[in-house]
Design a protein around this motif. Structure first.
Motif, PDB file in Angstrom:
ATOM      1  N   SER B 102     -21.141 -29.450  27.445  1.00  0.00           N
ATOM      2  CA  SER B 102     -21.955 -28.225  27.403  1.00  0.00           C
ATOM      3  C   SER B 102     -22.076 -27.560  28.776  1.00  0.00           C
ATOM      4  O   SER B 102     -22.369 -26.370  28.871  1.00  0.00           O
ATOM      5  CB  SER B 102     -23.344 -28.522  26.827  1.00  0.00           C
ATOM      6  OG  SER B 102     -23.959 -29.521  27.604  1.00  0.00           O
ATOM      7  N   PHE B 105     -20.232 -24.190  29.430  1.00  0.00           N
ATOM      8  CA  PHE B 105     -20.635 -22.917  28.827  1.00  0.00           C
ATOM      9  C   PHE B 105     -21.862 -22.380  29.552  1.00  0.00           C
ATOM     10  O   PHE B 105     -22.657 -23.153  30.084  1.00  0.00           O
ATOM     11  CB  PHE B 105     -20.966 -23.126  27.345  1.00  0.00           C
ATOM     12  CG  PHE B 105     -19.819 -23.653  26.542  1.00  0.00           C
ATOM     13  CD1 PHE B 105     -18.831 -22.803  26.052  1.00  0.00           C
ATOM     14  CD2 PHE B 105     -19.708 -25.019  26.285  1.00  0.00           C
ATOM     15  CE1 PHE B 105     -17.763 -23.308  25.316  1.00  0.00           C
ATOM     16  CE2 PHE B 105     -18.642 -25.523  25.548  1.00  0.00           C
ATOM     17  CZ  PHE B 105     -17.667 -24.665  25.061  1.00  0.00           C
ATOM     18  N   SER B 108     -25.580 -18.289  27.312  1.00  0.00           N
ATOM     19  CA  SER B 108     -25.320 -17.591  26.046  1.00  0.00           C
ATOM     20  C   SER B 108     -24.340 -18.373  25.172  1.00  0.00           C
ATOM     21  O   SER B 108     -24.125 -18.029  24.020  1.00  0.00           O
ATOM     22  CB  SER B 108     -24.757 -16.199  26.337  1.00  0.00           C
ATOM     23  OG  SER B 108     -23.407 -16.311  26.751  1.00  0.00           O
ATOM     24  N   GLY B 109     -23.739 -19.411  25.737  1.00  0.00           N
ATOM     25  CA  GLY B 109     -22.760 -20.186  24.973  1.00  0.00           C
ATOM     26  C   GLY B 109     -21.328 -19.710  25.189  1.00  0.00           C
ATOM     27  O   GLY B 109     -20.412 -20.150  24.500  1.00  0.00           O
ATOM     28  N   ALA B 110     -21.120 -18.801  26.152  1.00  0.00           N
ATOM     29  CA  ALA B 110     -19.759 -18.335  26.452  1.00  0.00           C
ATOM     30  C   ALA B 110     -19.115 -19.263  27.482  1.00  0.00           C
ATOM     31  O   ALA B 110     -19.824 -19.905  28.267  1.00  0.00           O
ATOM     32  CB  ALA B 110     -19.795 -16.911  26.991  1.00  0.00           C
ATOM     33  N   TRP B 111     -17.788 -19.309  27.484  1.00  0.00           N
ATOM     34  CA  TRP B 111     -17.074 -20.163  28.444  1.00  0.00           C
ATOM     35  C   TRP B 111     -17.450 -19.804  29.875  1.00  0.00           C
ATOM     36  O   TRP B 111     -17.405 -18.630  30.258  1.00  0.00           O
ATOM     37  CB  TRP B 111     -15.561 -19.983  28.311  1.00  0.00           C
ATOM     38  CG  TRP B 111     -14.940 -20.614  27.116  1.00  0.00           C
ATOM     39  CD1 TRP B 111     -14.524 -19.981  25.983  1.00  0.00           C
ATOM     40  CD2 TRP B 111     -14.625 -22.000  26.936  1.00  0.00           C
ATOM     41  NE1 TRP B 111     -13.983 -20.893  25.103  1.00  0.00           N
ATOM     42  CE2 TRP B 111     -14.023 -22.132  25.658  1.00  0.00           C
ATOM     43  CE3 TRP B 111     -14.792 -23.150  27.723  1.00  0.00           C
ATOM     44  CZ2 TRP B 111     -13.590 -23.367  25.160  1.00  0.00           C
ATOM     45  CZ3 TRP B 111     -14.356 -24.362  27.228  1.00  0.00           C
ATOM     46  CH2 TRP B 111     -13.770 -24.466  25.960  1.00  0.00           C
TER      47      TRP B 111
END
Lengths: 87, 196
Positions: B102, B105, B108-111
């Motif tokens: 995790s 990321f 926001s959960g973007a790479w």
């Protein structure tokens, strides 16, 4: 109103967990559309998908040795052993 | 025509050569699977031979409800499992955990730390630089169930349904195990090739 009703877009972190469902054809049609919509604009997730496909290919391309003549002889002997048991 | 079914019929009829052909057809896959449970190629070979003896002894009980290959590999997995347990194989990778750390990321959960490109490189390095050994080693470190599912799906190329039959697991369970196993293998390849 329309905007509020629309499902939010998937984020990359969710994409990497859905990838097997996607490859296995396990997503609903709506989920699949969301997945592909994200892919269409995210080069990193597209890369990730390619890597998963490559991983599957590479895993599948590993092969152990085929049967050698000596091993064939061993299997023939194994068969004989079984036949003897059966008598 | 199902080549296995044909050979099985000939084995039943007493044809030794048909048995050797049947064994040859499946040998490489069986060796590979057995090898992930036990410490040496020699012990793996014993597991394979034990399996064939069990197959011959059980041949009358095989009714062809599943494919021969599914039945064969289910027996192999059971044998390899119990031999592996006797050898006290350890498992290094945790059972759960995300497909990707995790920390890679953002909020926001973007790479944040995206995957680097290595797909073509991996194909050319497969034979040359021991990449095969790396995959094999990672396979051995996978939790047992993940390993079994990946081996049967991606090495033995059984269908999802056949794997569920062979391992007596649900379809949902099969997919979760497949996902985790493949994700771990991708991570190992990335560590080897992508150097993130």
């Amino acid at each position: 109103m329309r905007v509020l009703l629309r499902r939010r877009e998937l984020v990359c972190q969710e994409m990497v967990e859905l990838i097997t469902d996607y490859l296995e054809g396990g997503l609903s049609r709506a989920q699949r559309r969301r997945f592909e919509a994200h892919l269409a604009k995210c080069e990193h997730c597209t890369e990730y998908l390619e890597q998963m496909r490559a991983t599957i290919r590479l895993t599948g391309s590993l092969r152990a040795e085929d049967l050698t003549p000596e091993m064939s002889a061993e299997f023939a002997a194994l068969y004989q052993r079984w036949r003897a048991e059966e008598q | 025509v199902d080549e296995d079914a044909e050979l099985v019929a000939r084995v039943r009829a007493g044809e030794e050569q048909a048995f050797v052909m049947l064994a040859a057809r499946h040998h490489s896959t069986m060796q590979r699977i057995a090898r992930t449970y036990v410490a040496s190629a020699a012990v793996a070979e014993e597991v394979v031979q034990d399996t064939w003896l069990a197959v011959l002894r059980g041949l009358d009980g095989f009714k062809g409800r599943s494919s021969f290959r599914t039945w064969l590999l289910a027996i192999l997995v059971n044998r390899a499992r119990s031999t592996g347990v006797r050898e006290h194989r350890s498992v290094a990778i945790g059972d759960a955990g995300p497909a990707v750390d995790s920390a890679r990321f953002d909020e926001s959960g973007a790479w944040m730390s995206p995957p680097r490109h290595w797909v073509e490189e991996s194909e050319s390095r497969l034979l040359a630089e021991g990449l095969a050994d790396r995959i094999q080693a990672t396979m051995r470190e996978l939790p047992e169930r993940q390993r079994e599912v990946v081996m049967l799906r991606d090495v033995a190329e059984l269908s999802a349904r056949e794997v569920c039959e062979a391992l007596e697991i649900s379809e949902a369970n099969q997919r979760v195990l497949l996902h985790r196993g493949r994700s771990h293998l991708r991570q190992a390849l990335e560590a080897e090739l992508g150097r993130v």
